[in-house]
Design a protein around this motif. Structure first.
Motif, PDB file in Angstrom:
ATOM      1  N   THR A 194      -2.917 -60.763 -46.663  1.00  0.00           N
ATOM      2  CA  THR A 194      -2.144 -60.014 -45.688  1.00  0.00           C
ATOM      3  C   THR A 194      -2.060 -58.404 -46.761  1.00  0.00           C
ATOM      4  N   ILE A 195      -1.630 -58.052 -47.653  1.00  0.00           N
ATOM      5  CA  ILE A 195      -1.838 -57.194 -48.482  1.00  0.00           C
ATOM      6  C   ILE A 195      -3.179 -56.413 -48.819  1.00  0.00           C
ATOM      7  N   GLN A 196      -4.197 -57.383 -48.709  1.00  0.00           N
ATOM      8  CA  GLN A 196      -5.459 -56.588 -48.787  1.00  0.00           C
ATOM      9  C   GLN A 196      -6.256 -56.615 -48.032  1.00  0.00           C
ATOM     10  N   THR A 197      -5.709 -57.291 -47.067  1.00  0.00           N
ATOM     11  CA  THR A 197      -6.210 -56.428 -45.856  1.00  0.00           C
ATOM     12  C   THR A 197      -5.645 -55.548 -45.178  1.00  0.00           C
ATOM     13  N   ASN A 198      -4.747 -55.012 -45.664  1.00  0.00           N
ATOM     14  CA  ASN A 198      -4.041 -53.976 -44.523  1.00  0.00           C
ATOM     15  C   ASN A 198      -4.196 -52.552 -45.731  1.00  0.00           C
ATOM     16  N   ASN A 199      -5.136 -52.845 -47.129  1.00  0.00           N
ATOM     17  CA  ASN A 199      -5.438 -52.202 -47.898  1.00  0.00           C
ATOM     18  C   ASN A 199      -3.653 -52.318 -47.872  1.00  0.00           C
ATOM     19  N   THR A 200      -3.087 -52.378 -48.339  1.00  0.00           N
ATOM     20  CA  THR A 200      -1.017 -51.931 -48.892  1.00  0.00           C
ATOM     21  C   THR A 200      -2.078 -51.594 -50.736  1.00  0.00           C
ATOM     22  N   ILE A 201      -2.646 -52.078 -50.841  1.00  0.00           N
ATOM     23  CA  ILE A 201      -2.551 -51.573 -52.164  1.00  0.00           C
ATOM     24  C   ILE A 201      -3.864 -51.481 -52.709  1.00  0.00           C
ATOM     25  N   SER A 202      -4.293 -50.779 -53.782  1.00  0.00           N
ATOM     26  CA  SER A 202      -5.384 -50.628 -54.283  1.00  0.00           C
ATOM     27  C   SER A 202      -6.107 -51.640 -54.879  1.00  0.00           C
ATOM     28  N   ILE A 203      -7.120 -52.555 -54.276  1.00  0.00           N
ATOM     29  CA  ILE A 203      -7.907 -53.465 -54.818  1.00  0.00           C
ATOM     30  C   ILE A 203      -9.704 -53.267 -54.911  1.00  0.00           C
ATOM     31  N   ASN A 204      -9.754 -53.390 -55.755  1.00  0.00           N
ATOM     32  CA  ASN A 204     -10.823 -53.376 -56.628  1.00  0.00           C
ATOM     33  C   ASN A 204     -12.100 -54.697 -55.598  1.00  0.00           C
ATOM     34  N   GLN A 205     -12.346 -54.526 -54.474  1.00  0.00           N
ATOM     35  CA  GLN A 205     -12.625 -56.396 -54.400  1.00  0.00           C
ATOM     36  C   GLN A 205     -14.576 -56.530 -54.298  1.00  0.00           C
ATOM     37  N   THR A 206     -14.963 -57.537 -53.985  1.00  0.00           N
ATOM     38  CA  THR A 206     -15.606 -58.063 -54.638  1.00  0.00           C
ATOM     39  C   THR A 206     -16.138 -59.179 -53.863  1.00  0.00           C
ATOM     40  N   CYS A 207     -17.333 -60.094 -53.829  1.00  0.00           N
ATOM     41  CA  CYS A 207     -18.183 -61.022 -52.838  1.00  0.00           C
ATOM     42  C   CYS A 207     -17.073 -62.163 -53.712  1.00  0.00           C
ATOM     43  N   GLU A 208     -17.137 -62.532 -55.437  1.00  0.00           N
ATOM     44  CA  GLU A 208     -16.539 -62.741 -55.488  1.00  0.00           C
ATOM     45  C   GLU A 208     -15.049 -63.202 -55.247  1.00  0.00           C
ATOM     46  N   SER A 209     -14.106 -62.627 -55.335  1.00  0.00           N
ATOM     47  CA  SER A 209     -13.121 -62.034 -55.386  1.00  0.00           C
ATOM     48  C   SER A 209     -12.689 -62.233 -53.769  1.00  0.00           C
ATOM     49  N   THR A 210     -13.136 -62.254 -52.618  1.00  0.00           N
ATOM     50  CA  THR A 210     -13.097 -62.638 -52.037  1.00  0.00           C
ATOM     51  C   THR A 210     -13.584 -63.393 -51.327  1.00  0.00           C
ATOM     52  N   THR A 211     -14.191 -64.321 -51.624  1.00  0.00           N
ATOM     53  CA  THR A 211     -14.704 -65.827 -51.644  1.00  0.00           C
ATOM     54  C   THR A 211     -14.220 -67.089 -52.110  1.00  0.00           C
ATOM     55  N   ALA A 212     -13.634 -66.102 -53.136  1.00  0.00           N
ATOM     56  CA  ALA A 212     -12.172 -66.968 -54.374  1.00  0.00           C
ATOM     57  C   ALA A 212     -10.714 -67.197 -52.829  1.00  0.00           C
ATOM     58  N   LEU A 213     -10.702 -65.346 -52.470  1.00  0.00           N
ATOM     59  CA  LEU A 213      -9.267 -65.784 -51.985  1.00  0.00           C
ATOM     60  C   LEU A 213      -9.970 -66.916 -50.593  1.00  0.00           C
ATOM     61  N   ASP A 214     -10.760 -66.553 -49.881  1.00  0.00           N
ATOM     62  CA  ASP A 214     -11.005 -67.315 -48.781  1.00  0.00           C
ATOM     63  C   ASP A 214     -11.025 -69.264 -49.357  1.00  0.00           C
ATOM     64  N   VAL A 215     -11.454 -69.287 -50.546  1.00  0.00           N
ATOM     65  CA  VAL A 215     -11.630 -70.876 -51.031  1.00  0.00           C
ATOM     66  C   VAL A 215      -9.874 -70.885 -50.937  1.00  0.00           C
TER      67      VAL A 215
END
Length: 365
Positions: A276-297
């Motif tokens: 929720t925090i990452q999706t709402n961009n509440t805090i600054s996070i450097n998203q990569t394909c690897e981190s996004t896939t890891a969150l999905d898993v």
């Protein structure tokens, strides 16, 4: 993907990242800022193997366990007490939740092949029973707290319909929480996920975000605080009395229920909150394909663990609840099972929690 954890992508623009976790999608474009197009094959493959296997196991174990609980409650239906009635509704919610798992398992393996009407129905049914189980556990905790700590009877055993009406209010509240499923849920193809059709939400991100925060508060934080406070005071009350065997067994049952609840629900809700925090961009996070896939898993794994909670309660009753084990073995005795243990272990009619508790609130579990 399962209904609790889905990652979908906009079919209109390859540069829009549309994330749906626990049935809510949020448009997010951080990856498009750097022109990155991610390959989601590993996430799809993980879900197609992990979800069907775990959901099949949950379906088999859950239906057998909760079915046995329902049979025992039916056999003693004329003498159901307050806790028994709550457990009856909890079992019904768990069983209805389990019946939705095959649909999500098929979706994870092949995509949603059942159309939009069944998508809405299954999603709403899943939501109703998913949260009904949590609220029933909270009601059980509150009832035990009042009857054990304060010797207050919220419900009369002579009027079981009052307890059933309380459970009905819980069902109606959960029905209200499912309204977004009836309105916004659709079956739609995702061109970035191998043209798979998935049962997801299709509405405004702000609305979904508001619902997400509401669910964080209503469906985990508040029930968790209530359960912790109730059982903390119950343990305090039991520990200050004489340490008879029944009280020691009561402490084990309470600890087992609380630990099971948080083992299954805490990882999922923490992961969901991060999403929720990452999706709402509440805090600054450097998203990569690897981190996004890891969150999905992580969402897939933790949500599956949460759903398995509907299989755990019958196991706890069987291994920790003395009276439930007696009823179960009595029922299975014609098949050759016998009860081994000290004579008269469960013959008393006093509470499994404490002899000071009013017996109208005691349970067979």
């Amino acid at each position: 993907m399962n209904s609790g954890t889905k990652t979908t992508f906009s079919v209109e623009d390859l540069n829009i990242y549309d994330y749906d976790s626990n049935n809510y999608s949020y448009n997010y474009s951080s990856l498009s800022d750097v022109g990155t197009v991610c390959n989601w094959e590993s996430s799809i493959y993980f879900d197609s193997i992990f979800i069907p296997v775990l959901y099949s196991l949950a379906l088999a174990v859950g239906l057998v366990g909760n079915g046995l609980v329902l049979v025992i409650l039916w056999k003693k239906r004329l003498s159901l007490n307050v806790t028994d009635i709550f457990i009856l509704h909890l079992c019904l919610a768990d069983i209805l939740l389990l019946l939705t798992l095959p649909f999500w398992a098929v979706e994870a393996a092949k995509g949603w092949i059942f159309g939009t009407p069944l998508c809405k129905l299954t999603g709403a049914l899943f939501k109703i029973n998913f949260y009904c189980g949590i609220f029933m556990l909270s009601c059980i905790s509150l009832d035990r707290y009042l009857s054990i700590v304060h010797a207050v009877q919220m419900y009369s055993r002579k009027k079981p319909m009052v307890t059933h009406c309380c459970c009905l209010m819980v069902w109606l509240f959960c029905l209200l929480l499912s309204i977004p499923d009836w309105i916004f849920r659709v079956a739609i193809k995702d061109t970035r996920r191998q043209d798979r059709t998935e049962c997801v939400y299709n509405d405004q991100p702000d609305v979904r975000l508001a619902i997400r925060y509401l669910e964080h508060i209503l469906c985990f934080i508040l029930p968790s605080v209530m359960i912790l406070l109730c059982y903390y005071h119950i343990l305090q009350r039991l520990q200050h009395g004489s340490q008879c065997k029944q009280k020691k067994r009561a402490i084990r049952v309470i600890i087992a229920l609380v630990v099971a609840f948080f083992i299954h629900w805490t990882p999922y809700n923490i992961t969901r909150f991060i999403d929720t925090i990452q999706t709402n961009n509440t805090i600054s996070i450097n998203q990569t394909c690897e981190s996004t896939t890891a969150l999905d898993v992580a969402l897939t794994a933790t949500s599956t663990l949460a759903y398995l909670h509907c299989c755990v309660n019958p196991v706890l009753y069987a291994f920790v609840g003395v009276k439930f084990r007696k009823h179960l073995l009595d029922m299975l005795r014609p098949l050759g099972f016998t009860l081994k243990g000290p004579a008269g272990l469960v013959s008393r009619k006093s509470s499994v929690w404490s002899e000071s508790v009013d017996t109208s609130h005691t349970s067979a579990f």
